[in-house]
Design a protein around this motif. Sequence first.
Motif, PDB file in Angstrom:
ATOM      1  N   ALA A  31      51.615  40.889  37.688  1.00 33.98           N
ATOM      2  CA  ALA A  31      50.781  41.374  36.580  1.00 33.98           C
ATOM      3  C   ALA A  31      49.291  41.158  36.841  1.00 33.98           C
ATOM      4  N   ASP A  32      48.943  39.995  37.365  1.00 31.63           N
ATOM      5  CA  ASP A  32      47.525  39.697  37.585  1.00 31.63           C
ATOM      6  C   ASP A  32      47.393  38.854  38.861  1.00 31.63           C
ATOM      7  N   PRO A  33      47.642  39.481  40.009  1.00 32.69           N
ATOM      8  CA  PRO A  33      47.702  38.706  41.253  1.00 32.69           C
ATOM      9  C   PRO A  33      46.350  38.112  41.640  1.00 32.69           C
ATOM     10  N   PHE A  34      46.422  37.086  42.506  1.00 33.97           N
ATOM     11  CA  PHE A  34      45.208  36.372  42.909  1.00 33.97           C
ATOM     12  C   PHE A  34      45.335  36.005  44.387  1.00 33.97           C
ATOM     13  N   ILE A  35      44.311  36.363  45.173  1.00 36.03           N
ATOM     14  CA  ILE A  35      44.296  36.017  46.603  1.00 36.03           C
ATOM     15  C   ILE A  35      43.043  35.206  46.924  1.00 36.03           C
ATOM     16  N   ALA A  42      39.734  47.329  44.568  1.00 36.15           N
ATOM     17  CA  ALA A  42      40.993  47.642  43.867  1.00 36.15           C
ATOM     18  C   ALA A  42      41.081  46.899  42.532  1.00 36.15           C
ATOM     19  N   GLY A  43      40.060  46.086  42.223  1.00 38.31           N
ATOM     20  CA  GLY A  43      40.070  45.346  40.954  1.00 38.31           C
ATOM     21  C   GLY A  43      41.076  44.206  40.942  1.00 38.31           C
ATOM     22  N   VAL A  44      41.409  43.668  42.113  1.00 38.93           N
ATOM     23  CA  VAL A  44      42.380  42.565  42.200  1.00 38.93           C
ATOM     24  C   VAL A  44      41.622  41.237  42.244  1.00 38.93           C
ATOM     25  N   ARG A  45      42.121  40.251  41.515  1.00 40.58           N
ATOM     26  CA  ARG A  45      41.442  38.936  41.495  1.00 40.58           C
ATOM     27  C   ARG A  45      41.467  38.326  42.892  1.00 40.58           C
ATOM     28  N   HIS A  46      40.307  37.871  43.323  1.00 41.16           N
ATOM     29  CA  HIS A  46      40.194  37.358  44.694  1.00 41.16           C
ATOM     30  C   HIS A  46      39.059  36.339  44.737  1.00 41.16           C
ATOM     31  N   LEU A  47      39.096  35.493  45.736  1.00 40.22           N
ATOM     32  CA  LEU A  47      37.998  34.552  45.947  1.00 40.22           C
ATOM     33  C   LEU A  47      37.903  34.235  47.433  1.00 40.22           C
ATOM     34  N   GLY A  48      36.702  34.346  47.969  1.00 40.55           N
ATOM     35  CA  GLY A  48      36.461  33.944  49.352  1.00 40.55           C
ATOM     36  C   GLY A  48      35.844  32.553  49.356  1.00 40.55           C
ATOM     37  N   VAL A  49      36.312  31.709  50.272  1.00 40.51           N
ATOM     38  CA  VAL A  49      35.719  30.376  50.422  1.00 40.51           C
ATOM     39  C   VAL A  49      35.001  30.398  51.771  1.00 40.51           C
ATOM     40  N   GLU A  50      33.684  30.461  51.722  1.00 37.32           N
ATOM     41  CA  GLU A  50      32.924  30.694  52.957  1.00 37.32           C
ATOM     42  C   GLU A  50      31.715  29.757  53.016  1.00 37.32           C
ATOM     43  N   PRO A  51      31.708  28.813  53.966  1.00 30.68           N
ATOM     44  CA  PRO A  51      30.595  27.863  54.019  1.00 30.68           C
ATOM     45  C   PRO A  51      29.278  28.438  54.555  1.00 30.68           C
ATOM     46  N   SER A  52      29.350  29.515  55.322  1.00 28.69           N
ATOM     47  CA  SER A  52      28.117  30.044  55.942  1.00 28.69           C
ATOM     48  C   SER A  52      27.425  31.014  54.994  1.00 28.69           C
TER      49      SER A  52
END
Length: 408
Positions: A99-103, A120-130
């Motif tokens: 229903a509300d996926p998260f990557i 695509a409007g999908v919940r996402h989060l990048g973890v990027e130190p640089s």
Amino acid sequence: MTTPTACRMCRGTVIEVLDLGPQPSANAFLAPGSADLEMVYRLAAGICESCTLLQLIDDTPPDLRYSDTYRYEASGSAGARRHFAQVAERLLATELTGADPFIVEIGCNDGVLLDHFARAGVRHLGVEPSKGVAELAMAKGVNVTTEFFGTSTAVDIRERFGRADVVFGANTICSITDIADLMRGVDTLLSDDGVFVFEEPYADTIVRKRAFDQIYDEHVFYFSVRSVQEMAHRFGFELVDAEQIQQHGGEIRYTLARPGTRTLSPMVGMLLFREAEAGLADPVALRAWAADVQNTRTRLVALLENIRAEGHRVVGYGAPAKATTMTNFCGIGPDLLPFICDSTPGKQGRLTPGSHIPVRPRDAFAGDYPQYALLFAWNHAAEIMAKEQEFSEQGGKWIVYVPGVRVI
Ligand code: DWN
Ligand code: ZN
């Protein structure tokens, strides 16, 4: 060459098998005139007697490797853009169908993958130190938190956004020195039936294909199916799939899940068998490989010296991190290679780490073709050779050194 050291995963003894000499951080391209500030460490790799994990003997501080001015942009090749578009398409069709996926992506670089989820409007989060590349991702509309991934980051993400259906990494998991902290973080963040998917340089490619230039400070680990299976067990996961992919000369995409939640792919067993046959965990076989690596150096340097003696010109093509290993290991400097052309704006006008070869835009190559081009970005050979057909048509020759030195 037998400095015993403790394995970063199991504390077993690591037997050194290959020494590539003093090296700078692979992506620390220098502004002209700043060469005296360079940090150098000893680049050597060894195999753990217990868990078989191939790894660096010494490592460099992560915040030095991934500073705000980190230069590599993952979107820099059509091949990579195409690859990550396919990865996104597949994850959307298979793992992110709720229903509300998260990557969450560990090390999202310039957003080459997450951009697809953002659109695509999908919940996402990048973890990027640089910060530099993180800002490129944010400019595309990608959500990024500018920090290193570890257990405390995972706790924080879980509190703010809930658990993830997919935790993904591409060429980043091998750079996280503290495996226990990484895996506890993944355990914290992943939903009960979620998957941890990561694509990494493959020890088999590095050894059997002689792609030893993949060894540099960013890559602390050179995974094999066997060592990742051990890693999965050790931290309460199961290795359920291992797919061979063509990226960077041949990598493996590993899928880890909580035990019993997924069907096991037969590829895992097949690759385990092949790795045993290849002697990937055998220090004797690895020392034979190390001897071959020394031969590659001798042959390549002799070739470049002959070209110079004949009065011909050779320039470098592509200044990947791999070129740092290669030029410093072989002692190739501006006397043998006056410049390297590279399409990355942040590398142009700078000097290669350690070897101090000027990096110039492609025009410097195309405007005055040399007789030879040394292809450091060999993993993008098809794309580059197609782009540079005119060079070949005018009689220009490519020099490649993986799996062995040859002129084509
Ligand atoms: O593992 C890693 C991979 C994903 O990226 C990181 N640790 C660091 C980096 O490794 P690399 O620098 O060896 O990656 P590439 O993709 O082999 O780098 C290719 C280089 O060649 C880039 O600097 C861009 C350049 N290039 C070019 O000048 N013209 C590339 C193409 C395709 C071109 O046409
Ligand atoms: Zn170990």
